[in-house]
Design an enzyme around this catalytic site. Sequence first.
Site, PDB file in Angstrom:
ATOM      1  CE  LYS A 264      -3.484   2.534   2.593  1.00 42.66           C
ATOM      2  NZ  LYS A 264      -4.417   2.603   3.731  1.00 42.66           N
TER       3      LYS A 264
ATOM      4  CD  GLU B 112       9.233  -6.084   7.064  1.00 46.91           C
ATOM      5  OE1 GLU B 112       8.909  -6.417   8.212  1.00 46.91           O
ATOM      6  OE2 GLU B 112       9.027  -4.951   6.591  1.00 46.91           O
TER       7      GLU B 112
ATOM      8  N   GLY C 151      -4.899  -1.694   4.737  1.00 45.04           N
ATOM      9  CA  GLY C 151      -4.103  -2.823   4.238  1.00 45.04           C
ATOM     10  C   GLY C 151      -4.778  -4.155   4.489  1.00 45.04           C
ATOM     11  NE  ARG C 152      -6.703  -3.587  10.560  1.00 43.34           N
ATOM     12  CZ  ARG C 152      -6.037  -2.441  10.720  1.00 43.34           C
ATOM     13  NH1 ARG C 152      -4.816  -2.296  10.188  1.00 43.34           N
ATOM     14  NH2 ARG C 152      -6.579  -1.421  11.391  1.00 43.34           N
TER      15      ARG C 152
ATOM     16  CD  GLU D  31      -2.099  -4.280  11.215  1.00 43.74           C
ATOM     17  OE1 GLU D  31      -0.955  -4.770  11.230  1.00 43.74           O
ATOM     18  OE2 GLU D  31      -2.693  -3.962  10.147  1.00 43.74           O
TER      19      GLU D  31
ATOM     20  CG  HIS E  28      -4.957 -35.133  16.627  1.00 42.72           C
ATOM     21  ND1 HIS E  28      -5.299 -36.324  17.229  1.00 42.72           N
ATOM     22  CD2 HIS E  28      -5.891 -34.929  15.653  1.00 42.72           C
ATOM     23  CE1 HIS E  28      -6.364 -36.835  16.642  1.00 42.72           C
ATOM     24  NE2 HIS E  28      -6.743 -36.008  15.674  1.00 42.72           N
TER      25      HIS E  28
ATOM     26  CE  LYS F 165       5.736  -1.208  10.104  1.00 42.01           C
ATOM     27  NZ  LYS F 165       4.725  -0.667   9.144  1.00 42.01           N
TER      28      LYS F 165
HETATM   29  O1  F6P Z   1       3.091  -2.921   9.803  1.00 37.27           O
HETATM   30  C1  F6P Z   1       1.798  -3.215   9.630  1.00 37.27           C
HETATM   31  C2  F6P Z   1       1.336  -2.851   8.238  1.00 37.27           C
HETATM   32  O2  F6P Z   1       1.311  -1.493   8.064  1.00 37.27           O
HETATM   33  C3  F6P Z   1      -0.010  -3.477   7.929  1.00 37.27           C
HETATM   34  O3  F6P Z   1      -1.081  -2.702   8.371  1.00 37.27           O
HETATM   35  C4  F6P Z   1       0.068  -3.620   6.441  1.00 37.27           C
HETATM   36  O4  F6P Z   1      -0.878  -4.520   5.964  1.00 37.27           O
HETATM   37  C5  F6P Z   1       1.498  -4.102   6.271  1.00 37.27           C
HETATM   38  O5  F6P Z   1       2.241  -3.406   7.274  1.00 37.27           O
HETATM   39  C6  F6P Z   1       2.116  -3.893   4.932  1.00 37.27           C
HETATM   40  O6  F6P Z   1       2.089  -2.552   4.568  1.00 37.27           O
HETATM   41  P1  F6P Z   1       2.240  -2.133   3.022  1.00 37.27           P
HETATM   42  O7  F6P Z   1       1.138  -2.764   2.265  1.00 37.27           O
HETATM   43  O8  F6P Z   1       2.196  -0.627   3.031  1.00 37.27           O
HETATM   44  O9  F6P Z   1       3.578  -2.644   2.561  1.00 37.27           O
END
Ligand code: F6P
Length: 525
Positions: free
Chosen positions: A185, A191, A244-245, A330, A361, A489
């Site tokens: 987003k 990452e 995002g979620r 979240e 199990h 972060k």
């Molecule tokens: O760190 C949490 C978050 O901001 C989530 O809310 C989001 O889904 C995820 O990191 C990834 O963010 P992006 O889509 O901006 O890379």
Amino acid sequence: MSVPLSSDVPALVDLPEWQAFAEQVQLADKRASALRIVKAASLSIDLSGQAQSAGLEEAAQALLRVRQFDAARKTLLSGGIANPTEKRAAWHTALRSGEPPVEVARERQRVIEFARKVQSEGRFTAVVHIGIGGSDWGPRLCVRAFGNTGTRLKIRFASNIDGHAVQGAVASLDPHKTLVIVSSKTFTTTETLRNAERAFDWLRQGGVENPKDHLVAVTANPKNAAAYGAKPEQTFQFWDWVGGRYSLWAAIGLPVALAIGVDAYEGLLFGANAMDKHFATAPIADNAPVQLALAAVANRSVLGYGSQNIAAYDARLVFLSSYLQQLDMESLGKSVDLAGNPVTVPTGSVVWGMPGTDSQHTFFQWLHQGTDGAPVDFIVCKEADHPNFEHHRLLIANCLAQREALLQGKDFDAALAESRGKAGSSEEAAWLASHRVHPGGRPSNLIVLPRLTPYTLGALLALYEHKVFVQAVIWGINPFDQWGVEYGKVLAAGIAKELTGEPAGGTRHDVSTSHWIEAFRNELG
Ligand code: F6P
């Protein structure tokens, strides 16, 4: 927009409506004395295993009124400012609407046409999807659910910054035939950008002349994607008013259209839209998301359950609990209300789970006889997509049995009767029996899907989205921001620099963090 005043969000515990609700929850029957099934978008939601009574239903309606649920729902569904701390709408319902805003319709069509083009051209036979959190769990869940017996393209997911993730994702793929989807987003997530770099290194090392021809960007920040080298025709946009979620329904769903099919992507939207219509119109007593939310608030804030278990009796739904963990935790992991005051009752619970019968199990011992226990959402399909009828009969039998055992329990007398045959004496039998008692009265929902299809999964995920929203309305918290993820972060960025030998620059670490920065720096140096 003005900052909400404390008077706008009265403390929940001070409200007579809350006190009445809490009292009725305590008094209510909790052993399924009456059948309570709500139907929504082809799903059957059985709440018989939750606290229920006429008094509770009445108190619940009064609580929703005093918390101005109708107005909050209208704001959400009309694209109003439902996310005040970020001054944004949370208009994920528009993404699956039959009459969406122009830009949504345009982008949805672009996603569909691009998927069809890639499938018909056949130039790319594999996809590496790079994204994390809300830019990963949705596609990962759906591709695993509907790619059980194979996908149209080979597809791999890389989310974690751990280098083993992208290493495994590209392993044995042909760089010349691999598309790299970078979903983010913000298009700023460490990452995702680092993993994308590794993927493009891999393309280059594989002899791909123009690696960025293999790049597909999905983002609400097209400027950053363009700066990264994404071509406009391979950049798919969504908007800051999509959390995002809550973004599977936007172009984040592109991997589903590519790997499973455009009809699957559209099926998800249709199912979710059907649940939106139910949520918008069904009377409170028959409104599935509302009833699930009321039960969850009762379990968490009145009965004191600290967690919620998700037991999907379908091996294909292995990522469902992870998806719902982010959606729920979240959204509801908040300790201050909309006015910025500390909440006065426990809010978001721990969401956890694993598909049944594996879970039986693994941790059902704890669910049955542990001191805490947890409410369980049992999710099962009437119909399977494999020919082994016997397996499906046993799966359903186990699902119903585990739920009944949690609900009905087993008292001492029943346990004693069982233990007699296994013991040498009545003392031993009594001793053994004490270990075999099940308290019972442990709440659960049973959610029955006719079959696992994109439509029913779409409806199921939208059901949980709206449930989470209603819980937030009752608790008076904002379910659409996530300020708490930023601090870690920022610290990580600083520590990452220190691990290269750079000075701490004024950051004062605790003794343990300092120790390990030192230790790892020498290791990594
Ligand atoms: O760190 C949490 C978050 O901001 C989530 O809310 C989001 O889904 C995820 O990191 C990834 O963010 P992006 O889509 O901006 O890379």
